[in-house]
Design a protein around this motif. Structure first.
Motif: not given
Length: 733
Positions: A371-374, A331-335
């Protein structure tokens, strides 16, 4: 002059909205074969009983069904009517234990799985007096059992966790059910912490596998007829092949970050790495890593996109015996948080009173700009316009999982206004382009009743030779137009009218066919059971009274000692159905073909929406599947008729240019009103002759070219059509 006798063919098609115009005629019912003897004969007869089923398997959901059909013939192979067929089953559920045969000697039952969700093969049997009993089989399937383990390669002296998951055909967890475990091979290599256990609310039960000696072992799990197996490879500590880093499975990974995956591979030269998402050191989704002197191989996994991958590692020289896997959730990082979408399991919830708490599940989905999930993004939930009625949210801050989702629970209070309670989800401490990342949703507490709507499909299913199935859908909404899920809808069906009569049946095709071929004697009769109590009360057994349209139907008020039509003629629907998340529920109306066109039904659906009942109804004549063009006589009788006589006169010889007046000498022994259809079947080449009126009693035409003119007359009453031809020969003057 050639005389042809044929009966007219009628085709009945009814739309979903009901209607259609089936025929009707009164009189006695049609018979079957020789009835069963009332007393045993000195030499018992030998009857023939056959049994068939229209499906090889049904789903274990107590909704899917099959039809078992028994046919009984006497010693002359004539269908036996009114004989009792006794049915039995070794499992599942049948709708009747005995059924009386119809005029075709047929008796049918419906087979379902029943409430027990067990995969099994059951025997359906049928028996009748003077006939050899018959048996057929059907499989009940759909319940699944799957096994998962944290590792398949384990060292002696260590353990592994084996988890069994039991689900029904709708992929819903089955709880409180025993799962049995057994070592089917390699019993000396491993031990089990338990031989059985009951599934939890997630449909799962876990046991511990302890590795004792090196080798290969197989564990089998079984529950409700479903079976699954898991193979383990056990090795000594110095020789075990498998992934040692990371130790977590599944493992979380942020996009654009390298994750080292270390495999212990003693005695191996090259380890192959595979992934379905991301890439390895060489930029590809597969990579061959050499084994270092310390007996390990390392490959770095990196991905620019989010998703889930199962990384596979294996010995290149022995890919089937030395292999391991690990699940990586990327998943993508929170930032990189850029958007949030908030959803609720329902936008309407009942009020909470006393200790009873009604809830709604809230779920926030966080994505990046591409569009990547975070994953691991902190999401805070809050109520914007609290009414002070006790509504609240717990927990109020949740980090997204590897799939970008953060879930919490909304607890309803006592009430809300028509706009509802506004709930907000916000990524805490992170903005995108200077704006907060958030979304709102409104939840109505104490919604008011709205509507329940019935609708039917456009196609009928032919279940078997005797039965139709007609799909229906019911929709339940609240007053604000929101779908109401998990609503229990009560269904009821009633035959309001019946018809007597028959359909015309084509015996010989005449080209072109007469234009009026359609059903006759449209005649509707109300159900005799006026108060719907299923009992024959005073003045209810009145029989059909009235008159037809073309063939007269005499007044018939003769009591027959029973209610007409029977309640079963309307068919059957499930007593209740439950709505899904979109507020809909589907069900089938099942009815016998013999009532198609002869029974009008009234279908009702009622539901309680937060304490108030609302209902809807649907009226229609039972209809037929379009491709099946033959309908039999009404089960409630028909009125007989004698065929007319067609006579187109004698052959004639005329001079060309003569106007020929055709002769009609047709008659009817019942003095019915007759219809006429004239056609020129053949004429000389170059002739343009046409009839003055094709439906007149005695039309004319001009013989414009020398040669023979063959004219056909079809004379019809309300049932029969009779054909005659006449030849007119024209010669030059």
């Amino acid at each position: 002059m050639t005389l042809l006798l044929f009966a007219a063919f009628g085709l009945f098609l009814a739309a979903c909205s009901g209607g259609g115009t089936p025929p009707a005629k009164d009189s006695g019912s049609t018979g079957g074969g020789t009835p069963p003897p009332t007393t045993p004969p000195s030499t018992p007869p030998t009857y023939t009983l056959s049994l068939s089923i229209d499906k090889l398997s049904i789903l274990a959901n107590n909704t899917d069904s099959a039809t078992a059909t028994a046919t009984l013939l006497d010693n002359l192979n004539v269908p036996l009517k009114d004989a009792t067929i006794t049915f039995a089953t070794t499992g599942g559920q049948i709708n009747a234990s005995s059924v009386t045969t119809d005029t075709n000697g047929v008796a049918a039952i419906i087979v379902k799985s029943g409430p027990i969700k067990t995969n099994q093969t059951i025997n359906i049997s049928a028996s009748a007096t003077y006939a050899q009993a018959q048996t057929t089989q059907i499989s009940i399937t759909g319940t699944t059992l799957t096994l998962s383990t944290d590792k398949t390669n384990i060292e002696t002296g260590t353990t592994s966790t084996l988890t069994a998951t039991l689900k029904d055909v709708a992929n819903i967890a089955i709880s409180s059910t025993t799962v049995n475990f057994v070592i089917t091979s390699g019993s000396g290599f491993i031990t089990l912490s338990a031989d059985n256990g009951a599934t939890d609310t997630s449909g799962q039960i876990s046991i511990t596998i302890s590795a004792i000696n090196a080798g290969t072992a197989v564990v089998q799990a079984a529950a409700l007829g479903a079976v699954a197996s898991q193979t383990y490879i056990i090795a000594a500590p110095a020789t075990a092949f498998g992934i040692t880093t990371p130790s977590e499975d599944p493992k979380s990974l942020s996009t654009n970050t390298a994750l080292p995956i270390i495999t212990t591979a003693p005695g191996v030269t090259t380890v192959e790495y595979f992934t379905s998402i991301g890439f390895w050191n060489n930029g590809e989704n597969n990579y061959e890593a050499p084994v270092a002197v310390n007996g390990t191989a390392t490959a770095n996994l990196t991905s620019t996109t989010a998703g889930t991958t199962n990384v596979i590692v294996r010995d290149k020289a022995n890919p089937t015996t030395k292999t391991d896997s690990i699940q990586i959730n990327i998943s993508a990082p929170p930032a990189e948080s850029a958007s949030l979408a908030l959803q609720a399991s329902s936008t309407v919830v009942a009020p909470s009173t006393g200790p009873s708490k009604n809830t709604v599940t809230l779920e926030a989905l966080v994505r990046s700009a591409n569009g990547a999930v975070v994953g691991n993004a902190p999401v805070q939930f809050s109520i914007i316009n609290s009414t002070g009625g006790g509504e609240n949210i717990l927990p109020i801050i949740v980090n997204t999982n590897d799939f970008g989702k953060a879930a919490t629970t909304f607890y309803s209070g006592t009430s809300s206004d028509s706009d509802g309670i506004t709930v907000r989800a916000k990524v805490n401490g992170i903005t995108y382009l200077g704006n907060p990342i958030q979304d709102d949703i409104n939840i109505i507490i104490g919604g008011t009743p709205g509507s329940v709507t019935l609708g039917c499909a456009t196609e009928i299913t032919v279940v078997n030779t005797t039965t139709y199935s007609y799909p229906f859908t019911v929709q339940v909404d609240d007053a604000n137009g929101n779908p109401v899920k998990n609503a229990t809808v009560t269904l009821n069906i009633w035959p309001t009218h019946y018809r007597i009569g028959y359909w015309n049946k084509l015996v010989q095709v005449i080209q072109p066919p007469p234009s009026w071929l359609n059903p006759v004697n449209d005649y509707d009769i109300p159900n005799e059971d006026v108060n719907k109590n299923l009992r024959l009360d005073n003045a209810e057994d009145i029989g059909p009274i009235g008159s037809g349209d073309r063939c007269p139907i005499p007044v018939d008020a003769t009591p027959d000692g029973k209610l007409t039509p029977p309640n079963s003629s309307a068919g059957s629907v499930p007593p209740t159905v439950n709505t899904l998340d979109d507020g809909t529920a589907t069900f089938n109306l099942t009815y016998l073909k013999s009532y198609s066109g002869w029974i009008k039904i009234h279908l009702t659906a009622s539901v309680l929406v937060y304490g108030t009942e609302t209902s809807s109804s649907y009226d229609m004549w039972l209809t037929k599947e379009e491709s099946e063009t033959h309908l039999g006589a009404s089960p409630f009788g028909y009125f007989s008729d004698s065929p007319p006589s067609a006579n187109a006169g004698t052959d004639q010889s005329v001079v060309t240019g003569t106007t020929v007046q055709l002769t009609n000498l047709s008659s009817d022994p019942d003095y019915d009103t007759l219809d006429y259809d004239w056609t020129i079947l053949g004429q000389p080449a170059g002739s343009t002759a046409t009839l003055s009126d094709t439906t007149a009693y005695s039309p004319s035409f001009t013989a414009d070219v020398a040669g023979s003119y063959v004219i056909q007359l079809i004379t019809s009453d309300c049932i029969y059509s009779v054909a005659d031809t006449v030849t007119i020969t024209a010669t030059a003057p």
